[in-house]
Motif scaffolding. Structure first.
Motif: not given
Ligand SMILES: [Zn+2]
Lengths: 109, 287
Positions: B235-240, B263-265
């Motif tokens: 999971t992306c911590k920013t947008c789940k 696009g977050s890393t």
């Molecule tokens: Zn994301």
């Protein structure tokens, strides 16, 4: 925001390569299945300033289980306990030894 | 005269106070009983001083005025009364205000409701009520772009529950690793490596791409481990979102999770097996 948190929390470029050395700050509590329904709990990465023998003695008495200390070349001394004692060990470490909960990782199912 | 006044006014006060609050009653009943003998006594100036200073701190002027006769006395009484009356009035006013406030707030909300109803009615007069427009919008959106409509149960987001069978007495066959790792866009090897590390066991993949795990495991237990894998490595911590990629940076040998949605890393730690106790009959270390 996450990058800022990373900056103050821990350095992502620190010693976390592919090599299997553990970051020493984490305490890992794991469970392993033995034959049948029996299990084994291991506590790895306790700070050096603690006397593992004394801790083990207390743990054995508190949890009413057997246990021993195993020396590993890379990972140091590890406490082994019979049965699934993960939650109890966690509670012991946080309440009796005042260890930070965020530095303890419980593994397993 | 003043007695009559006293007799009249406190009773008035009493009535008022009774109507407003009960805890002020004892003071109201006590003040006339104290003051009536004072009026009868001409030498009550001293007494008055004491009592007035003790009972009513606001009547400091009584010290000067007490030397004079009953007129000034009456004045004092009047002053006192006035003050008391004023306070009572204030109290009542505030009560009323509070009541009014409540009323006004409720009426305000009603007004707002009315306004929205009015707006609705205006739109309905135009033939396009807002609610139907909204539902139409969401119908179209969920038909064409279910992800944008907040629908996370679509095939893209639903991860099938782990299916496992008992393989003999000591092994568990995890049948749909391949399917699950495909859904997570991860290599099955990575998922398997994590499973083995967390479960403290080992195993192999058989000919039908099933994972044979040493030890007995319930689907629920495997699900818990997979859940943690997803939180940690998918999971992306920013947008789940779980629409992410795992990339290995060759420069610093770190794994990075790149989100395809936003696009977050972020960096992820590599899977570590850690300490593995030697379990079972073989005491000698495994080669
Ligand atoms: Zn994301």
């Amino acid at each position: 925001m996450s990058s800022i948190e990373n900056l103050k929390a821990f350095d992502p470029f620190a010693d976390t390569g592919d090599d299997d050395t553990q970051p020493t700050n984490y305490i890992h509590i794991r469970i392993q299945q033995r034959n049948g329904r029996k299990t084994l709990t291991t506590v790895q990465g306790l700070p050096d300033e603690y006397d593992l023998k004394r801790i083990l003695k207390v743990l054995k008495k508190d949890f009413a289980c057997n246990g021993n200390i195993v020396k590993d070349e890379e990972l140091g001394e590890v406490i082994q306990l019979q049965g699934d004692q993960r939650v109890k060990v966690m509670e012991f470490l946080t309440t009796k030894l005042q260890l930070q909960k965020k530095n303890i990782k419980i593994h397993g199912f | 005269m003043s007695v009559e006044e006293l007799g009249f006014d406190p009773s008035l006060k009493k009535k008022k106070k009774k109507s407003t609050k009960s805890f002020e009653d004892p003071s109201a009943t006590a003040s006339p009983s104290e003051t009536t003998p004072e009026v009868d006594d001409v030498l009550s100036g001293l007494k008055k001083k004491k009592k007035s200073t003790a009972s009513a701190p606001g009547a400091d002027a009584s010290g000067d005025a007490a030397d004079d006769v009953t007129d000034s006395f009456a004045e004092l009484k009047l002053k006192k009364k006035k003050k008391k009356v004023v306070t009572a009035d204030d109290f009542e006013k505030e009560l009323e205000k509070a009541g009014l406030d409540e009323v006004t707030t409720t009426s305000a909300t009603e007004d707002i409701n009315k306004d929205s109803e009015d707006a609705n009615s205006q739109q309905s007069q135009l033939g396009l009520p807002y609610s139907s427009l909204l539902s139409r919008f969401f119908q179209i959106l969920s038909a064409n772009n279910p992800e944008l409509a907040g629908d996370r149960s679509g095939s893209k987001f639903r991860i099938p529950p782990p299916v496992c069978q008992r393989e003999g007495n000591k092994k568990t066959a995890f049948a749909n690793v391949q399917e699950i790792s495909d859904k997570l866009q991860r290599s099955p090897e990575h998922v398997i490596q994590y499973l083995f590390a967390e479960l403290g066991t080992s195993g192999s993949v058989d000919g039908q791409k099933r994972l044979i795990i040493r030890g007995r495991f319930q689907p629920k237990q495997l699900e818990n481990v997979l859940r943690r894998y997803i939180i940690e490595y998918v999971t992306c911590k920013t947008c789940k979102s779980i629409n992410t990629q795992l990339k290995k940076e060759s420069a610093n040998r770190l794994f990075f999770l790149v989100c395809n949605s936003c696009g977050s890393t972020r960096s992820v730690s590599s899977i570590k097996t850690g300490f593995q106790a030697k379990v079972g009959r073989k005491k000698k270390p495994v080669a």
